[in-house]
Design a protein around this motif. Structure first.
Motif, PDB file in Angstrom:
ATOM      1  N   GLY A 156       0.849  -1.184   0.000  1.00  0.00           N
ATOM      2  CA  GLY A 156       0.000   0.000   0.000  1.00  0.00           C
ATOM      3  C   GLY A 156       0.881   1.229   0.000  1.00  0.00           C
ATOM      4  N   LEU A 157       0.660   2.118  -0.975  1.00  0.00           N
ATOM      5  CA  LEU A 157       1.459   3.343  -1.065  1.00  0.00           C
ATOM      6  C   LEU A 157       0.702   4.473  -0.386  1.00  0.00           C
ATOM      7  CD1 LEU A 157       3.891   4.931  -2.225  1.00  0.00           C
ATOM      8  CD2 LEU A 157       2.546   5.243  -4.316  1.00  0.00           C
ATOM      9  N   LEU A 158       1.316   5.034   0.628  1.00  0.00           N
ATOM     10  CA  LEU A 158       0.658   6.086   1.411  1.00  0.00           C
ATOM     11  C   LEU A 158       1.402   7.393   1.270  1.00  0.00           C
ATOM     12  CD1 LEU A 158       0.031   4.001   4.633  1.00  0.00           C
ATOM     13  CD2 LEU A 158      -1.724   5.005   3.201  1.00  0.00           C
ATOM     14  N   GLY A 159       0.650   8.465   1.243  1.00  0.00           N
ATOM     15  CA  GLY A 159       1.268   9.784   1.178  1.00  0.00           C
ATOM     16  C   GLY A 159       0.177  10.826   1.208  1.00  0.00           C
ATOM     17  N   ARG A 160       0.553  12.018   1.652  1.00  0.00           N
ATOM     18  CA  ARG A 160      -0.433  13.094   1.705  1.00  0.00           C
ATOM     19  C   ARG A 160      -0.851  13.482   0.293  1.00  0.00           C
ATOM     20  NH1 ARG A 160       0.032  15.867   7.008  1.00  0.00           N
ATOM     21  NH2 ARG A 160       0.614  14.091   8.295  1.00  0.00           N
ATOM     22  N   ASN A 161      -1.937  14.225   0.193  1.00  0.00           N
ATOM     23  CA  ASN A 161      -2.326  14.785  -1.100  1.00  0.00           C
ATOM     24  C   ASN A 161      -1.163  15.605  -1.638  1.00  0.00           C
ATOM     25  OD1 ASN A 161      -4.948  13.776  -1.186  1.00  0.00           O
ATOM     26  ND2 ASN A 161      -5.675  15.416   0.151  1.00  0.00           N
ATOM     27  N   LYS A 179       2.193  10.583  -5.393  1.00  0.00           N
ATOM     28  CA  LYS A 179       1.895   9.151  -5.556  1.00  0.00           C
ATOM     29  C   LYS A 179       1.568   8.808  -7.009  1.00  0.00           C
ATOM     30  CE  LYS A 179      -1.448   9.044  -2.464  1.00  0.00           C
ATOM     31  NZ  LYS A 179      -1.447  10.445  -1.959  1.00  0.00           N
ATOM     32  N   THR A 180       0.689   9.629  -7.609  1.00  0.00           N
ATOM     33  CA  THR A 180       0.306   9.352  -8.992  1.00  0.00           C
ATOM     34  C   THR A 180       1.506   9.492  -9.918  1.00  0.00           C
ATOM     35  OG1 THR A 180      -1.979  10.027  -8.601  1.00  0.00           O
ATOM     36  CG2 THR A 180      -1.209  10.122 -10.878  1.00  0.00           C
ATOM     37  N   THR A 181       2.291  10.533  -9.712  1.00  0.00           N
ATOM     38  CA  THR A 181       3.503  10.732 -10.512  1.00  0.00           C
ATOM     39  C   THR A 181       4.425   9.524 -10.386  1.00  0.00           C
ATOM     40  OG1 THR A 181       3.351  13.091 -10.059  1.00  0.00           O
ATOM     41  CG2 THR A 181       5.458  12.296 -10.874  1.00  0.00           C
ATOM     42  N   LEU A 182       4.607   9.062  -9.162  1.00  0.00           N
ATOM     43  CA  LEU A 182       5.478   7.905  -8.926  1.00  0.00           C
ATOM     44  C   LEU A 182       4.951   6.675  -9.667  1.00  0.00           C
ATOM     45  CD1 LEU A 182       7.702   6.313  -7.515  1.00  0.00           C
ATOM     46  CD2 LEU A 182       6.272   6.211  -5.473  1.00  0.00           C
ATOM     47  N   GLY A 238      -0.976  -4.727 -15.201  1.00  0.00           N
ATOM     48  CA  GLY A 238      -2.345  -4.203 -15.198  1.00  0.00           C
ATOM     49  C   GLY A 238      -2.361  -2.881 -14.455  1.00  0.00           C
ATOM     50  N   TYR A 239      -3.149  -1.934 -14.939  1.00  0.00           N
ATOM     51  CA  TYR A 239      -3.123  -0.588 -14.351  1.00  0.00           C
ATOM     52  C   TYR A 239      -4.536  -0.037 -14.242  1.00  0.00           C
ATOM     53  CZ  TYR A 239      -2.107   4.495 -14.209  1.00  0.00           C
ATOM     54  OH  TYR A 239      -2.053   5.827 -13.894  1.00  0.00           O
ATOM     55  N   VAL A 240      -4.856   0.433 -13.070  1.00  0.00           N
ATOM     56  CA  VAL A 240      -6.110   1.155 -12.873  1.00  0.00           C
ATOM     57  C   VAL A 240      -5.754   2.592 -12.524  1.00  0.00           C
ATOM     58  CG1 VAL A 240      -8.244   1.344 -11.528  1.00  0.00           C
ATOM     59  CG2 VAL A 240      -7.293  -0.913 -12.046  1.00  0.00           C
ATOM     60  N   PRO A 241      -5.914   3.506 -13.501  1.00  0.00           N
ATOM     61  CA  PRO A 241      -5.522   4.893 -13.233  1.00  0.00           C
ATOM     62  C   PRO A 241      -6.545   5.591 -12.339  1.00  0.00           C
ATOM     63  CG  PRO A 241      -6.423   4.711 -15.434  1.00  0.00           C
ATOM     64  CD  PRO A 241      -6.461   3.331 -14.849  1.00  0.00           C
ATOM     65  N   GLN A 242      -6.078   6.663 -11.737  1.00  0.00           N
ATOM     66  CA  GLN A 242      -6.956   7.428 -10.849  1.00  0.00           C
ATOM     67  C   GLN A 242      -8.078   8.080 -11.660  1.00  0.00           C
ATOM     68  OE1 GLN A 242      -4.881  10.562  -8.808  1.00  0.00           O
ATOM     69  NE2 GLN A 242      -6.269  10.429  -7.076  1.00  0.00           N
ATOM     70  N   GLN A 243      -7.685   8.692 -12.777  1.00  0.00           N
ATOM     71  CA  GLN A 243      -8.671   9.285 -13.671  1.00  0.00           C
ATOM     72  C   GLN A 243      -9.052   8.236 -14.699  1.00  0.00           C
ATOM     73  OE1 GLN A 243      -9.776  12.462 -13.392  1.00  0.00           O
ATOM     74  NE2 GLN A 243      -8.433  12.884 -11.645  1.00  0.00           N
ATOM     75  N   SER A 244     -10.315   7.967 -14.813  1.00  0.00           N
ATOM     76  CA  SER A 244     -10.768   6.979 -15.770  1.00  0.00           C
ATOM     77  C   SER A 244     -10.299   7.374 -17.168  1.00  0.00           C
ATOM     78  CB  SER A 244     -12.292   6.901 -15.725  1.00  0.00           C
ATOM     79  OG  SER A 244     -12.742   6.155 -16.815  1.00  0.00           O
ATOM     80  N   ASP A 245      -9.669   6.415 -17.852  1.00  0.00           N
ATOM     81  CA  ASP A 245      -9.197   6.717 -19.207  1.00  0.00           C
ATOM     82  C   ASP A 245      -9.921   5.841 -20.221  1.00  0.00           C
ATOM     83  OD1 ASP A 245      -8.197   4.275 -18.566  1.00  0.00           O
ATOM     84  OD2 ASP A 245      -6.205   4.610 -19.420  1.00  0.00           O
ATOM     85  N   SER A 264      -2.371   2.775  -4.235  1.00  0.00           N
ATOM     86  CA  SER A 264      -2.451   3.951  -3.376  1.00  0.00           C
ATOM     87  C   SER A 264      -3.900   4.109  -2.966  1.00  0.00           C
ATOM     88  CB  SER A 264      -1.988   5.193  -4.130  1.00  0.00           C
ATOM     89  OG  SER A 264      -2.950   5.554  -5.096  1.00  0.00           O
ATOM     90  N   THR A 265      -4.122   4.508  -1.768  1.00  0.00           N
ATOM     91  CA  THR A 265      -5.480   4.763  -1.309  1.00  0.00           C
ATOM     92  C   THR A 265      -5.419   5.597  -0.046  1.00  0.00           C
ATOM     93  OG1 THR A 265      -7.574   3.770  -0.625  1.00  0.00           O
ATOM     94  CG2 THR A 265      -5.591   2.637   0.070  1.00  0.00           C
ATOM     95  N   HIS A 266      -6.517   6.301   0.213  1.00  0.00           N
ATOM     96  CA  HIS A 266      -6.610   6.992   1.491  1.00  0.00           C
ATOM     97  C   HIS A 266      -7.560   6.267   2.427  1.00  0.00           C
ATOM     98  CE1 HIS A 266      -4.919  10.684  -0.587  1.00  0.00           C
ATOM     99  NE2 HIS A 266      -4.075  10.338   0.351  1.00  0.00           N
ATOM    100  N   ILE A 267      -8.121   5.148   1.921  1.00  0.00           N
ATOM    101  CA  ILE A 267      -9.039   4.393   2.775  1.00  0.00           C
ATOM    102  C   ILE A 267      -8.218   3.369   3.549  1.00  0.00           C
ATOM    103  CG2 ILE A 267     -11.112   2.982   2.827  1.00  0.00           C
ATOM    104  CD1 ILE A 267     -12.000   4.600   0.374  1.00  0.00           C
ATOM    105  N   LEU A 268      -7.809   3.771   4.731  1.00  0.00           N
ATOM    106  CA  LEU A 268      -6.817   2.997   5.468  1.00  0.00           C
ATOM    107  C   LEU A 268      -7.352   1.648   5.931  1.00  0.00           C
ATOM    108  CD1 LEU A 268      -5.186   5.874   7.535  1.00  0.00           C
ATOM    109  CD2 LEU A 268      -4.475   4.923   5.349  1.00  0.00           C
TER     110      LEU A 268
END
Lengths: 166, 305
Positions: B56-61, B65-68, B102-109, B209-213
């Motif tokens: 799980g990749l954690l980090g503040r807004n 994270k997305t860039t990484l 496999g990749y699930v992007p944050q913004q639906s593409d 990555s998620t903020h839902i801990l």
């Protein structure tokens, strides 16, 4: 295996008839290990890691007699699926419980609660196992508005009666 | 403010002996740097994911994270550093290797002019390994209508479709950027169940990555904290909960405590004159000292990210 979960999720009496519902109860009634799944639960957001919550839960279940010697427990896979938790977390908990002699592994069969504990537990640890029962008893004593002296006298009497509390 | 970073052997989450076989890392990032609009987003980041690890990749807004994750996938070119997937440079990724990711992007593409069925048929043609039975099963269980235009699907349905697309070819590496952000609790549970029942089993390496801990706590055996452009800490979550404690006291008192138990200082914060808060990791076991307070995942997030 995992059938009841799939059933609960997928079937409603409307779309698949009552067959699934009946099969669901059948699985619950016939296969004891599956119903043991219902005894397991975890909390997220705790300062206690999930594997440790499970270790302590099984200790309590055994101490309270909800799981008895010889009872089969859910497989790692079943419990991982039932609790929606990484299987490695379950393995770790089972491994620790096996190491302390509470569970025993049998080749090709489900793990079960050990017939007898090979290693005697230290007196302090054993006393700790009584804590959940005593906390419940204390809670009930308060609800009944018994004084501490009355509750302790009763406990004393029970201890000295020489009969194991059921 | 002193914040000490530390890292753990990446194989800590694997059974003993697995490391000895030295399997090729699924992901190996080294010296990754990237500036964006004059600001450093990644600075000399090193990160290794071993096969079968779920991280799980954690980090503040805004931590990057997305860039990484985009750099990891070769979708974004870093200013410096190297990305290797399954031992090969991401810049030389061929179709065969791409099919293992496999990749699930944050913004639906997803192509909005397609129906879900058309989209899946289109992607199917790219992947030699495509599990149609799995797709069928997920589409019906997750109630994604096949024949409706993607633009007419709800946010949650689009996200489900995006996850189905990423799982369909049974990737060896699954990268999920906020995969459950627009799912309701039932949808999130369905997704986690799928992970536990059919993805982890295959030994898939998963990073998400998620903020839902609470979700992360269930399935992420390892957690990685992205802070100030690098991975500040990666370790099995249960190890962190077992070993990390907060202590408040005078610097002298805390220093004595640290020294006596060989604890690692992760973070130190002044609270008032002569009074500090230390985040300590007791790898040799936490001593029974009253001033040590345990943390939950949310506390760890606040402290380490």
């Amino acid at each position: 295996m995992g059938f009841d979960n799939g059933c609960r999720r997928n079937c409603t009496p409307v779309d698949k008839g009552y067959v699934c519902v009946l099969l669901y109860w059948y699985t619950i009634l016939i296969h004891a290990p599956l119903s043991a799944l219902d005894l397991f639960h975890i909390n997220t957001g705790s300062t206690e890691p999930i594997y440790r919550q499970l270790v302590e839960l099984v200790r309590r279940l055994v101490a309270s007699g909800q799981l008895r010697a010889g009872d089969e427990i859910p497989s790692v896979r079943e419990l991982a699926q039932g609790l929606v938790v990484h299987p490695m977390t379950i393995s770790k908990a089972y491994g620790l419980l096996e190491a302390e002699g509470l569970l025993e592994r049998r080749r090709g069969l489900a793990m079960r609660v050990a017939a007898q504990h090979r290693r005697a537990q230290a007196p302090l640890d054993r006393a700790e196992l009584l804590r959940p029962s005593l906390e419940r008893a204390a809670q009930e004593a308060r609800e009944l508005e018994l004084s501490a002296a009355q509750a302790l006298a009763l406990f004393n009497e029970i201890l000295h009666a020489g009969e194991p509390k059921s | 403010m002193n914040s000490t970073t530390f890292s753990i052997a990446a194989e800590a989450g694997l059974p003993a002996g697995a490391a000895a076989l030295a399997p090729e890392a699924s992901v190996a990032l080294s010296g990754l740097s990237l500036r964006y609009g004059g600001q450093a987003v990644l600075s000399g980041l090193d990160w290794v994911l071993q096969p079968g690890q779920v991280v799980g990749l954690l980090g503040r807004n805004g931590a990057g994270k997305t860039t990484l994750l985009e750099c990891l996938l070769g979708l974004r070119e870093p200013d410096a550093g190297e990305v290797r997937l399954f031992g090969r440079s991401v810049t030389q990724l061929d179709d065969e290797l791409r099919a293992r990711v496999g990749y699930v992007p944050q913004q639906s593409d997803l192509f909005e002019g397609f129906t879900a069925g058309q989209l899946l048929a289109y992607f199917r043609s790219f992947y030699p390994r495509w599990n149609e039975a799995k797709v069928e099963g997920l589409m019906s269980r997750w109630e994604v209508p096949r024949d409706r235009l993607i633009s007419k699907l709800s946010g949650g349905q689009q996200q489900r479709l995006s996850i189905i697309r990423a799982l369909a070819h049974e990737p060896d590496l699954l990268v999920l950027d906020e995969p459950v952000a627009s799912l309701d609790p039932a949808g999130r549970r369905d997704f986690l169940r799928e992970l536990v029942e059919r993805v982890l089993d295959r030994g898939t390496t998963v990073v998400f990555s998620t903020h839902i801990l609470s979700d992360l706590e269930r399935v992420a055996f390892n957690v990685a904290f992205l802070k100030e452009g690098s991975i500040a800490c990666q370790a099995p979550l249960e190890e962190l909960l077992d070993q990390v404690r907060i202590a408040i006291g005078s610097p002298a008192e805390l220093q004595a405590l640290q020294a006596a138990h060989g604890a690692q200082l992760l973070r130190r914060q002044p609270l008032a004159p002569g009074r500090e808060q230390w985040l300590l990791r007791f790898a040799r076991g936490v001593p029974a000292v009253a001033l040590l307070q345990p943390l939950n995942l949310e506390d760890l997030f606040m402290e380490l990210s």
